[in-house]
Enzyme design. Structure first.
Site, short mmCIF file in Angstrom:
data_model
loop_
_atom_site.label_atom_id
_atom_site.label_comp_id
_atom_site.label_asym_id
_atom_site.label_seq_id
_atom_site.Cartn_x
_atom_site.Cartn_y
_atom_site.Cartn_z
N HIS A 136 0.83 -1.21 0.00
CA HIS A 136 0.00 0.00 0.00
C HIS A 136 0.87 1.26 0.00
O HIS A 136 0.62 2.19 -0.77
CB HIS A 136 -0.92 -0.02 1.22
CG HIS A 136 -1.71 1.23 1.42
ND1 HIS A 136 -2.98 1.41 0.91
CD2 HIS A 136 -1.40 2.39 2.08
CE1 HIS A 136 -3.42 2.61 1.25
NE2 HIS A 136 -2.49 3.23 1.95
N GLU A 137 1.88 1.28 0.86
CA GLU A 137 2.73 2.47 0.96
C GLU A 137 3.56 2.68 -0.29
O GLU A 137 3.71 3.81 -0.78
CB GLU A 137 3.63 2.38 2.21
CG GLU A 137 2.88 2.30 3.52
CD GLU A 137 1.93 3.46 3.74
OE1 GLU A 137 2.14 4.55 3.17
OE2 GLU A 137 0.94 3.30 4.49
N HIS A 140 1.53 4.30 -3.02
CA HIS A 140 1.43 5.76 -2.94
C HIS A 140 2.58 6.43 -3.69
O HIS A 140 2.38 7.40 -4.42
CB HIS A 140 1.47 6.21 -1.47
CG HIS A 140 0.16 6.14 -0.75
ND1 HIS A 140 -1.00 6.72 -1.25
CD2 HIS A 140 -0.18 5.58 0.43
CE1 HIS A 140 -1.99 6.52 -0.40
NE2 HIS A 140 -1.53 5.82 0.63
N GLU A 201 -6.15 6.73 -1.25
CA GLU A 201 -6.06 5.55 -0.38
C GLU A 201 -6.65 4.32 -1.08
O GLU A 201 -6.10 3.22 -0.99
CB GLU A 201 -6.79 5.81 0.94
CG GLU A 201 -6.14 6.86 1.81
CD GLU A 201 -4.72 6.50 2.19
OE1 GLU A 201 -4.46 5.33 2.52
OE2 GLU A 201 -3.85 7.40 2.17
#
Length: 274
Positions: A136-137, A140, A201
């Site tokens: 997920h990070e 980004h 997100e």
């Protein structure tokens, strides 16, 4: 009237000239601040953060953070190369550090600088659970969400100037102009900036699933991780007032997308998962 027209043209010029493409979604995205400017600042801030906080080294947990990070970064490179984005990661400098802190959090700066806090490890529980967070990070950073937020903030500020100039040109009283500016600030925050953050997100959740699957981690672990996150409790604001989707929205999305991520991983010969 002339000032209003000039500001309107400035909006159009900025939007048309400051766009890039998200390789994972194909969407045009705001890019008013170039990565050539953003990345050096991010790297400097990351180094400063590490100097001011307790980095955990030479433990099984810190080694796991580096291992998962390297696998996720390799998966990202494979996916980008296979989809015609060779050279997309130019300027990225991957780094993965575990930091002693009770916060249930992790983050990735533009350019691939990642921190995982020890407080999140009891919830991730396993290497696969950690891969959910780190995927997920990393997503980004790959989708340039930091760049987009900086660009959106610039547009919001320009809009505030346009509102003030327009009020003055229209002869609006100072009291009413102040109310108008306040309404603009609230409206753009709830109607634009917060949904913008939530969409980032959601994008990072979906991209992260693909990355972790290509890296050999089971994407079905993602929904279970967020169930554990939800079980931590705490009063969350209504989704419309939050920068993040609600836990339930997130869990439902991840359940739907997990099989898609498995299918994408098969294209890279990955058929078994941790």
């Amino acid at each position: 009237m002339k000032n209003k027209f000039v500001i309107f043209l400035s909006f159009i010029f900025l939007i048309l000239s400051g766009c890039s493409q998200n390789p994972f979604t194909g969407k045009k995205t705001l890019a008013l601040v170039p990565n050539a400017q953003i990345l050096p600042m991010a790297f400097q801030q990351y180094d400063q953060f590490l100097q001011e906080n307790q980095v955990v080294n030479n433990t099984s947990e810190s080694r796991m953070v580096k291992t998962v990070g390297q696998k996720i970064a390799t998966a990202a490179q494979r996916w980008l190369n296979a989809n015609g984005y060779q050279g997309y990661l130019e300027g990225y400098q991957w780094e993965y550090n575990l930091v002693k802190d009770d916060q249930v959090n992790a983050w990735c700066m533009p350019g691939g600088k990642i921190v995982v806090y020890t407080g999140i490890l009891p919830i991730t529980k396993s290497e696969a659970g950690l891969a959910v967070v780190m995927g997920h990070e990393v997503a980004h950073a790959l989708a340039n969400h930091g760049q987009q937020r900086m660009s959106a903030s610039q547009l919001q500020q320009l809009g505030a100037v346009a509102t003030a100039v327009g009020s003055q040109a229209a002869g609006v009283s100072e009291e009413n102009a102040a109310l108008l500016n306040q309404a603009y600030g609230i409206g753009t925050q709830v109607g634009l900036m917060l949904p913008y953050s939530r969409s980032h997100e959601t994008e990072a959740d979906k991209i992260g699933l693909t990355l972790m699957a290509v890296a050999g981690y089971d994407p079905h672990e993602a929904a279970d991780l967020w169930r554990r996150m939800k079980a931590q409790g705490g009063q969350a604001p209504p989704e419309i007032l939050s920068t993040h989707p609600s836990n339930d929205t997130r869990i439902n999305n991840l359940e739907v997308w997990a099989d898609e991520a498995v299918a994408e991983a098969k294209k890279f010969g990955v058929t078994t998962f941790k």
